[in-house]
Each structure stands twice: as structure tokens, then as C-alpha cells.
Design a protein around this motif. Sequence first.
Motif, PDB file in Angstrom:
ATOM      1  N   GLU A 107       2.406   1.790  -3.453  1.00 23.11           N
ATOM      2  CA  GLU A 107       1.372   2.194  -4.404  1.00 23.11           C
ATOM      3  C   GLU A 107       0.980   3.664  -4.214  1.00 23.11           C
ATOM      4  O   GLU A 107       0.721   4.379  -5.183  1.00 23.11           O
ATOM      5  CB  GLU A 107       0.134   1.306  -4.227  1.00 23.11           C
ATOM      6  CG  GLU A 107       0.309  -0.110  -4.734  1.00 23.11           C
ATOM      7  CD  GLU A 107       0.302  -0.186  -6.251  1.00 23.11           C
ATOM      8  OE1 GLU A 107      -0.150   0.776  -6.895  1.00 23.11           O
ATOM      9  OE2 GLU A 107       0.751  -1.214  -6.792  1.00 23.11           O
ATOM     10  N   ASN A 108       0.969   4.112  -2.945  1.00 21.80           N
ATOM     11  CA  ASN A 108       0.527   5.475  -2.663  1.00 21.80           C
ATOM     12  C   ASN A 108       1.610   6.499  -3.006  1.00 21.80           C
ATOM     13  O   ASN A 108       1.435   7.328  -3.909  1.00 21.80           O
ATOM     14  CB  ASN A 108       0.145   5.588  -1.179  1.00 21.80           C
ATOM     15  CG  ASN A 108      -0.410   6.959  -0.818  1.00 21.80           C
ATOM     16  OD1 ASN A 108      -0.103   7.963  -1.421  1.00 21.80           O
ATOM     17  ND2 ASN A 108      -1.236   7.001   0.212  1.00 21.80           N
ATOM     18  N   ILE A 109       2.746   6.457  -2.300  1.00 23.78           N
ATOM     19  CA  ILE A 109       3.697   7.565  -2.422  1.00 23.78           C
ATOM     20  C   ILE A 109       4.712   7.384  -3.546  1.00 23.78           C
ATOM     21  O   ILE A 109       5.430   8.328  -3.877  1.00 23.78           O
ATOM     22  CB  ILE A 109       4.411   7.849  -1.085  1.00 23.78           C
ATOM     23  CG1 ILE A 109       5.348   6.703  -0.680  1.00 23.78           C
ATOM     24  CG2 ILE A 109       3.417   8.126   0.011  1.00 23.78           C
ATOM     25  CD1 ILE A 109       6.198   7.036   0.540  1.00 23.78           C
ATOM     26  N   ASP A 128       1.382   6.218  -7.225  1.00 19.03           N
ATOM     27  CA  ASP A 128       0.285   7.162  -7.432  1.00 19.03           C
ATOM     28  C   ASP A 128       0.758   8.601  -7.424  1.00 19.03           C
ATOM     29  O   ASP A 128       0.463   9.376  -8.348  1.00 19.03           O
ATOM     30  CB  ASP A 128      -0.780   6.949  -6.347  1.00 19.03           C
ATOM     31  CG  ASP A 128      -1.965   7.886  -6.514  1.00 19.03           C
ATOM     32  OD1 ASP A 128      -2.359   8.133  -7.677  1.00 19.03           O
ATOM     33  OD2 ASP A 128      -2.493   8.381  -5.499  1.00 19.03           O
ATOM     34  N   LYS A 129       1.547   8.984  -6.405  1.00 18.61           N
ATOM     35  CA  LYS A 129       1.891  10.403  -6.229  1.00 18.61           C
ATOM     36  C   LYS A 129       3.304  10.751  -6.655  1.00 18.61           C
ATOM     37  O   LYS A 129       3.622  11.940  -6.791  1.00 18.61           O
ATOM     38  CB  LYS A 129       1.647  10.807  -4.774  1.00 18.61           C
ATOM     39  CG  LYS A 129       0.181  10.643  -4.359  1.00 18.61           C
ATOM     40  CD  LYS A 129      -0.067  11.105  -2.943  1.00 18.61           C
ATOM     41  CE  LYS A 129      -1.562  11.051  -2.634  1.00 18.61           C
ATOM     42  NZ  LYS A 129      -2.093   9.670  -2.680  1.00 18.61           N
ATOM     43  N   GLU A 165       1.069  11.155   4.024  1.00 15.11           N
ATOM     44  CA  GLU A 165       0.566   9.939   3.381  1.00 15.11           C
ATOM     45  C   GLU A 165       1.109   8.680   4.054  1.00 15.11           C
ATOM     46  O   GLU A 165       0.409   7.661   4.132  1.00 15.11           O
ATOM     47  CB  GLU A 165       0.929   9.941   1.901  1.00 15.11           C
ATOM     48  CG  GLU A 165       0.267  11.031   1.085  1.00 15.11           C
ATOM     49  CD  GLU A 165      -1.254  10.889   1.068  1.00 15.11           C
ATOM     50  OE1 GLU A 165      -1.758   9.755   1.185  1.00 15.11           O
ATOM     51  OE2 GLU A 165      -1.936  11.926   0.934  1.00 15.11           O
ATOM     52  N   ARG A 209       0.817  -1.213   0.000  1.00 17.14           N
ATOM     53  CA  ARG A 209       0.000   0.000   0.000  1.00 17.14           C
ATOM     54  C   ARG A 209       0.854   1.267   0.000  1.00 17.14           C
ATOM     55  O   ARG A 209       0.543   2.248  -0.694  1.00 17.14           O
ATOM     56  CB  ARG A 209      -0.923  -0.001   1.218  1.00 17.14           C
ATOM     57  CG  ARG A 209      -2.015  -1.058   1.176  1.00 17.14           C
ATOM     58  CD  ARG A 209      -2.907  -0.932   2.399  1.00 17.14           C
ATOM     59  NE  ARG A 209      -4.026  -1.874   2.358  1.00 17.14           N
ATOM     60  CZ  ARG A 209      -5.034  -1.853   3.223  1.00 17.14           C
ATOM     61  NH1 ARG A 209      -5.062  -0.943   4.195  1.00 17.14           N
ATOM     62  NH2 ARG A 209      -6.012  -2.735   3.129  1.00 17.14           N
ATOM     63  N   ARG A 257      -4.648   3.566   8.015  1.00 19.15           N
ATOM     64  CA  ARG A 257      -5.579   2.837   7.150  1.00 19.15           C
ATOM     65  C   ARG A 257      -5.380   1.327   7.244  1.00 19.15           C
ATOM     66  O   ARG A 257      -6.339   0.558   7.121  1.00 19.15           O
ATOM     67  CB  ARG A 257      -5.424   3.301   5.697  1.00 19.15           C
ATOM     68  CG  ARG A 257      -6.517   2.774   4.765  1.00 19.15           C
ATOM     69  CD  ARG A 257      -6.470   3.470   3.418  1.00 19.15           C
ATOM     70  NE  ARG A 257      -5.395   2.982   2.579  1.00 19.15           N
ATOM     71  CZ  ARG A 257      -5.530   1.978   1.699  1.00 19.15           C
ATOM     72  NH1 ARG A 257      -6.700   1.368   1.564  1.00 19.15           N
ATOM     73  NH2 ARG A 257      -4.517   1.601   0.956  1.00 19.15           N
ATOM     74  N   TYR A 275      -0.956   8.268   7.022  1.00 22.98           N
ATOM     75  CA  TYR A 275      -2.301   7.879   6.580  1.00 22.98           C
ATOM     76  C   TYR A 275      -2.358   6.382   6.303  1.00 22.98           C
ATOM     77  O   TYR A 275      -3.305   5.700   6.720  1.00 22.98           O
ATOM     78  CB  TYR A 275      -2.676   8.673   5.329  1.00 22.98           C
ATOM     79  CG  TYR A 275      -3.857   8.120   4.570  1.00 22.98           C
ATOM     80  CD1 TYR A 275      -5.155   8.273   5.046  1.00 22.98           C
ATOM     81  CD2 TYR A 275      -3.661   7.425   3.379  1.00 22.98           C
ATOM     82  CE1 TYR A 275      -6.235   7.744   4.343  1.00 22.98           C
ATOM     83  CE2 TYR A 275      -4.731   6.907   2.671  1.00 22.98           C
ATOM     84  CZ  TYR A 275      -6.016   7.067   3.159  1.00 22.98           C
ATOM     85  OH  TYR A 275      -7.080   6.546   2.470  1.00 22.98           O
ATOM     86  N   GLU A 276      -1.352   5.862   5.618  1.00 21.74           N
ATOM     87  CA  GLU A 276      -1.347   4.427   5.317  1.00 21.74           C
ATOM     88  C   GLU A 276      -1.150   3.588   6.573  1.00 21.74           C
ATOM     89  O   GLU A 276      -1.667   2.472   6.655  1.00 21.74           O
ATOM     90  CB  GLU A 276      -0.270   4.106   4.283  1.00 21.74           C
ATOM     91  CG  GLU A 276      -0.543   4.665   2.893  1.00 21.74           C
ATOM     92  CD  GLU A 276      -1.789   4.073   2.247  1.00 21.74           C
ATOM     93  OE1 GLU A 276      -2.323   3.056   2.751  1.00 21.74           O
ATOM     94  OE2 GLU A 276      -2.249   4.619   1.222  1.00 21.74           O
TER      95      GLU A 276
END
Length: 458
Positions: free
Chosen positions: A306-308, A311-312, A348, A303, A355, A351-352
Motif C-alpha cells: 500500500e505504501n511504496i 500510494d507512492k 519507507e 502495508r 511501524r 519505516y513500515e
Amino acid sequence: MTAVQHRSAQEIGRTERGPRPVPPLGGQRAAAELSHVDTVLPNGLRVLAVRKDTVPLVEVRLSIPFAGTGELHAATAEVLAETIVTGTARRDRVAIDTEMALIGGELSTVVDPERLAISASALASGLPTLFDVLADLLTEASYVDAEVARESARLIERLAIARTQPRTIAREALQRRRYGNHPVTREVPEAEDVAKVVPEAVRALHANAVLPRNSTLVIVGDVDPDAVVAELERALGDWASDKSANVLPDLPELTGGEVLLVPRPGAVQSQLRLSAQALRRTDPRYAHLQLANLAYGGYFSSRLVENIREDKGYTYSAHSGFEFTGNTATLLVDADTATDVTAAALLETRYELARLGLVPPTADEVESVRQYAIGSLGISISSQTGLAGQLSALAQAGLGFEWLAGHPERLAAVTAEEVAEAALDFFAPHRFTGVVVGDADTIGRGLEAVGGVAIGAA
């Protein structure tokens, strides 16, 4: 001539009817039953010998607890590690190199605040020579003045470079943030301390600290385990002492708290490091936490990545994993980010963390990380080098081959509910502390806005 039409990975992965189905994963095979011996020699040295005869080679890993509290211990230990293979009472540097070359062998050493490690490899037919050289180093290393001076000068040059590297700066800052003045924080000695080390001090450290009791030796290769243990006992018979090797004091319990901003003026990147207390490998819930960590940031499809990353685009690499030191285990999250997105990357990352506990990994996620964990473990121990490394790390925790062979079954038995519980218990953001190393003038206001960040010097 017709131009070649190149298709993207996305185009290759799809058909007119939709995405191409991914073939199912194959069943996991049971770990190979390898003959092995786990015993303690009369001198107190623990020996783990495993027969793995895929190639006619052997891998040896000797690990000696090497803790110390003296002002110059870290520097003296580094000089010792650099010079132990430069000569003995019977062999000079050239003779050692020549004998190792004749058996297709190599020797290397490394030291950290916890232990001195000697690694060796050779043709199986050259094992008697390897053992003789190793015994010579352990009992008769000479540390002649010229060799100590030469290696100290080289070490000082390397330290000068290392201390300018962002990852070294971040590591030292994190260690001080986590453990204060504990000896474990002295991973990289000061160059000026190395300059103070004299040959007499190195020889004294060897006599007082290079000891068999509390140490472990792992040998993996084309050997008969019982025979090789007997051969080791003969070869290392003179390596003996009533004293025990110096074990690192227990680390303090790691508690959560503010992240410390460590200023590095002019930096174009920031180093983000977060850490929290974890579980030792012997804990019944370790496999649960291992899978939860993989889902969070332990592999490329996690995760966090994938996020930082995907995706970003805040970082080229982000990772979370375990650190095992003595009786302590910790989780470590690390990412290097561009300066202008440092605060966003920290936000982020937290956040992960939250989450993962509140929206736990799905059954499909758990199955993916399970297959990855089992498969990567199998790959890592498929070679003699990989198996020797894994066993050496386990031996430091008092574990052995049986734990390694049984771990795939433990991973296979973990349920999605158990991973969810581990995620909620261990990945809550408030459990983490850490550091951000970067240009405070540029990233300070953004980090203050995110909150939970103190500005100062580690």
C-alpha cells in the motif's frame, strides 16, 4: 447508437448511500481427511504417499540432499541435473521420452546448493512404468560423453544470460552478504567452471551423492498409499547404500547490520533486498509470525505494498516472505525500484518495519490476513500438484501431512496480541541486513543520507 458509459471500479463500489458493503467471508471448512502413509523404506528413503483421487493422475517429488564443498561441485551438480534424464544402461533419451509420453508423463530435474529434486507426473495407470524409469535413472544413469558435452554447452549459454539479470545479481549479492563463503551461496555456478566438468566427474558425483538415505519421496494422486509404498519398495530395491546423502551444513545465525550498496553502473532500476532471522515452522510462534509477515508485505493488501506501490508508486511489486533452508528460516523483503526513488523506497521500507511493531495490526487487519492465509493454503493444496509441492517442502523440515492438515487451526487460534508481539520481536529494522544493487553514482548520496548503508562490492 447510444455510447456505452463505462464506470470506474470506485464508482461501481459506491452508491448514493456510501460504499457498497462487502459480503461477509464464509466459514472455513475443515481440511479434507485424505488417507496417507508416512514411512521409511529399508534403504533409508522416507516416503509420503497420499491418496487424492480428484483426477486419475499421480505427482511424484523426489528430494535428495546434495550439498558439497568442492571447487567444482556446483558446476558438476548442475551438469548432472541436466543430464540424468538423457540416458541409462537400458534406455537412451528417446526411449525415456517415449515411455513417459505413453503414460502421459513428464520428468524434470533441478538442483540447488541444498538438494537435487526430481519431479514427475503420469497417469495413475502408468505408475509401474514411472517407477521403473525412475529406478533406472537413480541406479543406471549413464552420462555418456556426447550428452554431457551437449547439455554443458546449453548450460553455459543460459548461465551467460542469467548472470546479466538484475535479480540474479541481487540474489548472489544478498547470499554473500548473509552467509559469506558458506556453500549455500553457490546457487549459480560460473560458466568457466561448467566448461571444466568432465563426464567422469558427473558419474562419480552420481555414485557418491545420489543416495536414498536422508532423501524423501512424495507421491500424491489416485493411488492406494499402502500399495504404492510396497510397489516403491520393490521398484527401488536396488537403490541402496550404507552412506547417507550429503546434508547442507547449518547456516550461521543471521544478525542485523548495514545494508551494502553493490554498484551496478548505468542501472535504471535498483534491487532492494532486506533479510532477518525468522522462526522455523515447528516453532509454536510460527503462525503468529506468518500473520505478522502477511500484514507487513506478504500479500497485495499489505502495508508495504500500500505504501511504496499504491500510494507512492516507487515499485511495481514489493513482497516479504519466508525462506526455509535446512534448520534455518529467514524473512526476506524484496522490491525493484526506479533509480531516482531508491533511497526513498529504502526509507519507507524501514519505516513500515518499525511501524508494524509500534502500531501493530488491528483486529480487522489480523482477521484479513488470517482469512488470506487459510484460504490461500486451501487453494494451494486443492490440486495434486500443489499438495505434492507443499508436502515435499515440509518433508525437508521433517514434517508431514499432519502438520499441513493442522495448520489452519493454528492460524485460526492466533490472537491480535500474539501478532503484535511477533511484529515487535521480529520486524524491528535493526534486525535486518541486506543489499541494494544499483547505480552508485546516482543513488549513493541519497542512501548515505538515509543512513545504515555501506558502499562496496558484495
